[in-house]
Scaffold this motif. Sequence first.
Motif, PDB file in Angstrom:
ATOM      1  N   ASN A 114       0.879  -1.108  -0.001  1.00  0.00           N
ATOM      2  CA  ASN A 114      -0.066  -0.125  -0.042  1.00  0.00           C
ATOM      3  C   ASN A 114       0.852   1.319   0.082  1.00  0.00           C
ATOM      4  OD1 ASN A 114       0.576  -0.589   2.854  1.00  0.00           O
ATOM      5  ND2 ASN A 114      -0.738   1.333   3.589  1.00  0.00           N
ATOM      6  N   VAL A 115       2.091   1.092   0.223  1.00  0.00           N
ATOM      7  CA  VAL A 115       3.109   2.296   0.223  1.00  0.00           C
ATOM      8  C   VAL A 115       3.840   2.152  -0.967  1.00  0.00           C
ATOM      9  CG1 VAL A 115       4.928   3.373   1.367  1.00  0.00           C
ATOM     10  CG2 VAL A 115       3.164   2.253   2.616  1.00  0.00           C
ATOM     11  N   LEU A 116       4.477   1.293  -1.457  1.00  0.00           N
ATOM     12  CA  LEU A 116       5.339   1.217  -2.365  1.00  0.00           C
ATOM     13  C   LEU A 116       4.815   0.809  -3.962  1.00  0.00           C
ATOM     14  CD1 LEU A 116       7.823  -0.519  -0.331  1.00  0.00           C
ATOM     15  CD2 LEU A 116       8.101   2.034  -0.969  1.00  0.00           C
ATOM     16  N   GLY A 117       3.478   0.079  -3.807  1.00  0.00           N
ATOM     17  CA  GLY A 117       3.044  -0.446  -5.071  1.00  0.00           C
ATOM     18  C   GLY A 117       3.810  -1.851  -5.645  1.00  0.00           C
ATOM     19  N   SER A 118       4.710  -2.356  -4.890  1.00  0.00           N
ATOM     20  CA  SER A 118       5.439  -3.504  -5.224  1.00  0.00           C
ATOM     21  C   SER A 118       4.559  -4.545  -5.123  1.00  0.00           C
ATOM     22  CB  SER A 118       6.714  -3.580  -4.491  1.00  0.00           C
ATOM     23  OG  SER A 118       6.274  -3.749  -3.150  1.00  0.00           O
ATOM     24  N   VAL A 119       4.543  -5.598  -6.481  1.00  0.00           N
ATOM     25  CA  VAL A 119       3.880  -6.529  -6.595  1.00  0.00           C
ATOM     26  C   VAL A 119       4.526  -7.892  -6.182  1.00  0.00           C
ATOM     27  CG1 VAL A 119       2.454  -7.728  -8.293  1.00  0.00           C
ATOM     28  CG2 VAL A 119       2.527  -5.330  -8.553  1.00  0.00           C
ATOM     29  N   LEU A 120       3.814  -8.606  -5.545  1.00  0.00           N
ATOM     30  CA  LEU A 120       4.337  -9.836  -4.802  1.00  0.00           C
ATOM     31  C   LEU A 120       4.239 -11.092  -6.018  1.00  0.00           C
ATOM     32  CD1 LEU A 120       5.665 -11.811  -2.519  1.00  0.00           C
ATOM     33  CD2 LEU A 120       3.415 -12.356  -1.968  1.00  0.00           C
ATOM     34  N   ASP A 121       5.234 -11.827  -6.443  1.00  0.00           N
ATOM     35  CA  ASP A 121       5.202 -12.975  -7.162  1.00  0.00           C
ATOM     36  C   ASP A 121       4.325 -14.153  -6.436  1.00  0.00           C
ATOM     37  OD1 ASP A 121       5.409 -15.300  -8.524  1.00  0.00           O
ATOM     38  OD2 ASP A 121       7.706 -14.847  -9.079  1.00  0.00           O
ATOM     39  N   VAL A 122       3.211 -14.109  -6.374  1.00  0.00           N
ATOM     40  CA  VAL A 122       2.412 -14.797  -5.355  1.00  0.00           C
ATOM     41  C   VAL A 122       2.583 -16.339  -5.912  1.00  0.00           C
ATOM     42  CG1 VAL A 122       0.588 -13.335  -4.960  1.00  0.00           C
ATOM     43  CG2 VAL A 122       0.335 -14.865  -6.825  1.00  0.00           C
ATOM     44  N   ARG A 123       2.930 -16.714  -7.183  1.00  0.00           N
ATOM     45  CA  ARG A 123       3.135 -18.188  -7.418  1.00  0.00           C
ATOM     46  C   ARG A 123       4.254 -18.777  -6.881  1.00  0.00           C
ATOM     47  NH1 ARG A 123       0.266 -20.572 -11.526  1.00  0.00           N
ATOM     48  NH2 ARG A 123       1.179 -22.485 -10.668  1.00  0.00           N
ATOM     49  N   ARG A 124       5.455 -18.013  -6.737  1.00  0.00           N
ATOM     50  CA  ARG A 124       6.540 -18.396  -6.270  1.00  0.00           C
ATOM     51  C   ARG A 124       6.490 -18.487  -4.662  1.00  0.00           C
ATOM     52  NH1 ARG A 124      12.608 -15.694  -5.762  1.00  0.00           N
ATOM     53  NH2 ARG A 124      13.660 -17.765  -4.870  1.00  0.00           N
ATOM     54  N   VAL A 130      13.877  15.524  -4.829  1.00  0.00           N
ATOM     55  CA  VAL A 130      12.796  14.633  -4.674  1.00  0.00           C
ATOM     56  C   VAL A 130      13.361  13.254  -4.690  1.00  0.00           C
ATOM     57  CG1 VAL A 130      10.698  13.588  -5.775  1.00  0.00           C
ATOM     58  CG2 VAL A 130      11.056  15.791  -5.942  1.00  0.00           C
ATOM     59  N   THR A 131      12.996  12.362  -3.343  1.00  0.00           N
ATOM     60  CA  THR A 131      13.482  11.100  -3.251  1.00  0.00           C
ATOM     61  C   THR A 131      11.995  10.381  -3.502  1.00  0.00           C
ATOM     62  OG1 THR A 131      14.983  11.656  -1.461  1.00  0.00           O
ATOM     63  CG2 THR A 131      14.345   9.410  -1.803  1.00  0.00           C
ATOM     64  N   LEU A 132      12.404   9.191  -4.489  1.00  0.00           N
ATOM     65  CA  LEU A 132      11.470   8.255  -4.680  1.00  0.00           C
ATOM     66  C   LEU A 132      11.511   6.829  -4.203  1.00  0.00           C
ATOM     67  CD1 LEU A 132      11.237   8.993  -8.697  1.00  0.00           C
ATOM     68  CD2 LEU A 132       9.186   9.218  -7.301  1.00  0.00           C
ATOM     69  N   PHE A 133      10.464   6.264  -3.797  1.00  0.00           N
ATOM     70  CA  PHE A 133      10.499   5.018  -3.009  1.00  0.00           C
ATOM     71  C   PHE A 133       9.743   3.978  -3.930  1.00  0.00           C
ATOM     72  CE2 PHE A 133      10.475   8.053   0.352  1.00  0.00           C
ATOM     73  CZ  PHE A 133      11.556   8.030   0.743  1.00  0.00           C
ATOM     74  N   GLY A 134      10.105   2.746  -3.825  1.00  0.00           N
ATOM     75  CA  GLY A 134       9.399   1.546  -4.684  1.00  0.00           C
ATOM     76  C   GLY A 134      10.093   1.417  -5.845  1.00  0.00           C
ATOM     77  N   PRO A 135       9.477   0.202  -6.489  1.00  0.00           N
ATOM     78  CA  PRO A 135      10.292  -0.297  -7.879  1.00  0.00           C
ATOM     79  C   PRO A 135       9.530   0.712  -9.143  1.00  0.00           C
ATOM     80  CG  PRO A 135       8.152  -1.591  -7.160  1.00  0.00           C
ATOM     81  CD  PRO A 135       8.280  -0.547  -6.064  1.00  0.00           C
ATOM     82  N   GLU A 136      10.250   0.459 -10.058  1.00  0.00           N
ATOM     83  CA  GLU A 136      10.003   1.339 -11.261  1.00  0.00           C
ATOM     84  C   GLU A 136       8.372   0.877 -11.846  1.00  0.00           C
ATOM     85  OE1 GLU A 136      11.538   4.281 -12.602  1.00  0.00           O
ATOM     86  OE2 GLU A 136      12.477   3.957 -10.793  1.00  0.00           O
ATOM     87  N   ASP A 137       8.062  -0.441 -11.716  1.00  0.00           N
ATOM     88  CA  ASP A 137       6.964  -0.916 -12.186  1.00  0.00           C
ATOM     89  C   ASP A 137       5.742  -0.926 -11.231  1.00  0.00           C
ATOM     90  OD1 ASP A 137       7.884  -2.893 -10.624  1.00  0.00           O
ATOM     91  OD2 ASP A 137       7.525  -4.353 -12.123  1.00  0.00           O
ATOM     92  N   SER A 138       5.907   0.104 -10.200  1.00  0.00           N
ATOM     93  CA  SER A 138       4.726   0.257  -9.342  1.00  0.00           C
ATOM     94  C   SER A 138       3.456   0.176  -9.853  1.00  0.00           C
ATOM     95  CB  SER A 138       5.006   1.555  -8.579  1.00  0.00           C
ATOM     96  OG  SER A 138       3.920   1.816  -7.604  1.00  0.00           O
ATOM     97  N   ALA A 139       2.486  -0.533  -8.999  1.00  0.00           N
ATOM     98  CA  ALA A 139       1.142  -0.710  -9.358  1.00  0.00           C
ATOM     99  C   ALA A 139       0.428   0.341  -9.035  1.00  0.00           C
ATOM    100  CB  ALA A 139       0.744  -2.055  -8.895  1.00  0.00           C
ATOM    101  N   GLY A 140       0.476   1.409  -9.756  1.00  0.00           N
ATOM    102  CA  GLY A 140      -0.376   2.478  -9.392  1.00  0.00           C
ATOM    103  C   GLY A 140      -0.274   3.456  -7.984  1.00  0.00           C
ATOM    104  N   ILE A 141       0.673   3.178  -7.426  1.00  0.00           N
ATOM    105  CA  ILE A 141       1.161   3.867  -6.119  1.00  0.00           C
ATOM    106  C   ILE A 141       2.535   4.581  -5.930  1.00  0.00           C
ATOM    107  CG2 ILE A 141       1.424   3.725  -3.354  1.00  0.00           C
ATOM    108  CD1 ILE A 141      -0.449   0.976  -3.869  1.00  0.00           C
ATOM    109  N   VAL A 142       2.563   5.595  -5.820  1.00  0.00           N
ATOM    110  CA  VAL A 142       3.962   6.521  -5.791  1.00  0.00           C
ATOM    111  C   VAL A 142       4.088   7.120  -4.528  1.00  0.00           C
ATOM    112  CG1 VAL A 142       5.388   7.928  -6.949  1.00  0.00           C
ATOM    113  CG2 VAL A 142       3.881   6.741  -8.525  1.00  0.00           C
ATOM    114  N   SER A 143       5.117   6.627  -3.944  1.00  0.00           N
ATOM    115  CA  SER A 143       5.308   7.210  -2.739  1.00  0.00           C
ATOM    116  C   SER A 143       6.903   8.083  -2.592  1.00  0.00           C
ATOM    117  CB  SER A 143       5.725   6.200  -1.404  1.00  0.00           C
ATOM    118  OG  SER A 143       4.538   5.998  -0.855  1.00  0.00           O
ATOM    119  N   PHE A 144       6.915   9.251  -2.336  1.00  0.00           N
ATOM    120  CA  PHE A 144       7.976  10.229  -2.534  1.00  0.00           C
ATOM    121  C   PHE A 144       8.280  11.046  -1.154  1.00  0.00           C
ATOM    122  CE2 PHE A 144       4.353  12.319  -4.280  1.00  0.00           C
ATOM    123  CZ  PHE A 144       4.525  13.561  -3.929  1.00  0.00           C
ATOM    124  N   ALA A 145       9.521  11.574  -0.984  1.00  0.00           N
ATOM    125  CA  ALA A 145       9.666  12.839  -0.189  1.00  0.00           C
ATOM    126  C   ALA A 145      10.417  13.805  -0.825  1.00  0.00           C
ATOM    127  CB  ALA A 145      10.668  12.330   0.659  1.00  0.00           C
TER     128      ALA A 145
END
Length: 405
Positions: free
Chosen positions: A175-185, A322-337
């Motif tokens: 909910n903060v970073l938009g990073s997506v888990l590889d659920v199958r693995r 500006v500092t960006l957090f999370g992966p580049e392929d974030s799922a619709g969520i961008v956190s920054f400072a």
Amino acid sequence: MSDIATLSRKTDFPGLITATGEPWHYLDTAATAQKPKPVIDAMARALGEDYATVHRGVYSRSAEMTLGYEAARRRVAAFVGAKSDSEIVFVRGATEAINLVAATWGAANIGEGDRIVLSTLEHHSNIVPWQMLTERTGAVIDVCPLTEDHCIDLDALAEMLTSRTKLVSLAHISNVLGSVLDVRRAAYLVHSVGAKLLLDGCQAAPRMALDMAAFDCDFYAFSAHKLYGPTGIGVLWAREEILRDMPPWQGGGAMIDKVAFDGTTYAPAPQRFEAGTPMITEAIALHAAIDYVAEQGVEQLLQHERALAGTLREELRSLNSVTLFGPEDSAGIVSFALQGVHPHDLGTILDEENVAIRAGHHCAQPLMEHLGVPATARASFGLYSDESDIAALMRGIERTQRIFG
């Protein structure tokens, strides 16, 4: 930009217009989504001309409302790819779903010295219930670290799992970073040691197609209000055979078979876990919300919001400090400072520009500690978002930079 920007009409969402008729650039969908007219209308009808109790009345309107309520359960089952609607438990939200699993399955299956694995990026709702369980049972929580790009480190998870691991509980999408888990693995690793996998699907349910069979998890939880539905209702999916063996949690009406002072027998799942008068109108509105999302094309949602997040990250990267957090392929969520500007100050100034973002720790204080910040600013997109929202956000940020000079 995907075609969904034109399919998802902003006019479907009354909340996206201010009292003065100006557009409201709502970028806090990860907290709660705005509601489309079909959902509002469905709930209004359920509260008005259609309203009656369910399961108990012998009169026709009660019977009709019961059909509508159980139709909502079937619609949810189809939406998540459940084997049957008996795998769907209606709860007040994902928080209650996780607490239910901890208090029932957890209490029955996790004991002293057993291990529960969480990750650094979890929401408090996926931390505190397990801490409460360990206090009662003597089990231990292990924390899986993140990769350099702020995803759950599944290589590290593989090294952490042992025969004492009983449960792994992870966010499908942060909910903060938009990073997506590889659920199958993740499921493969967890099941390789005989443990169970719970997925917090609050951010995934509004953004991507769900398929419990493909995910191969054991529990899945999400809240309706993030899925363009109402507050006060959520869903716990669990494998039928697991639910069948789980003891009830709350006692009262509706969850019983027979009550007597010398003993009570309980209804089968899922009714066993739905004590009291259920969330009748909320379930009807959740059904409407799922239908609305399906009409937009659920397969396109992640593509649409990921594209917007990528555009915003590019815009923010062009600014100094500006500092960006999370992966580049974030799922619709961008956190920054923004250097020199507290996120709360930024949020206040943006509000003056009719732009709504989230500012704070986002119920993820351990993650904030890991990131080395007290809070972040978070912009999160929905199916109604488009590039005009990004443009308004960037204008507000530039104004903030001028103010703080």
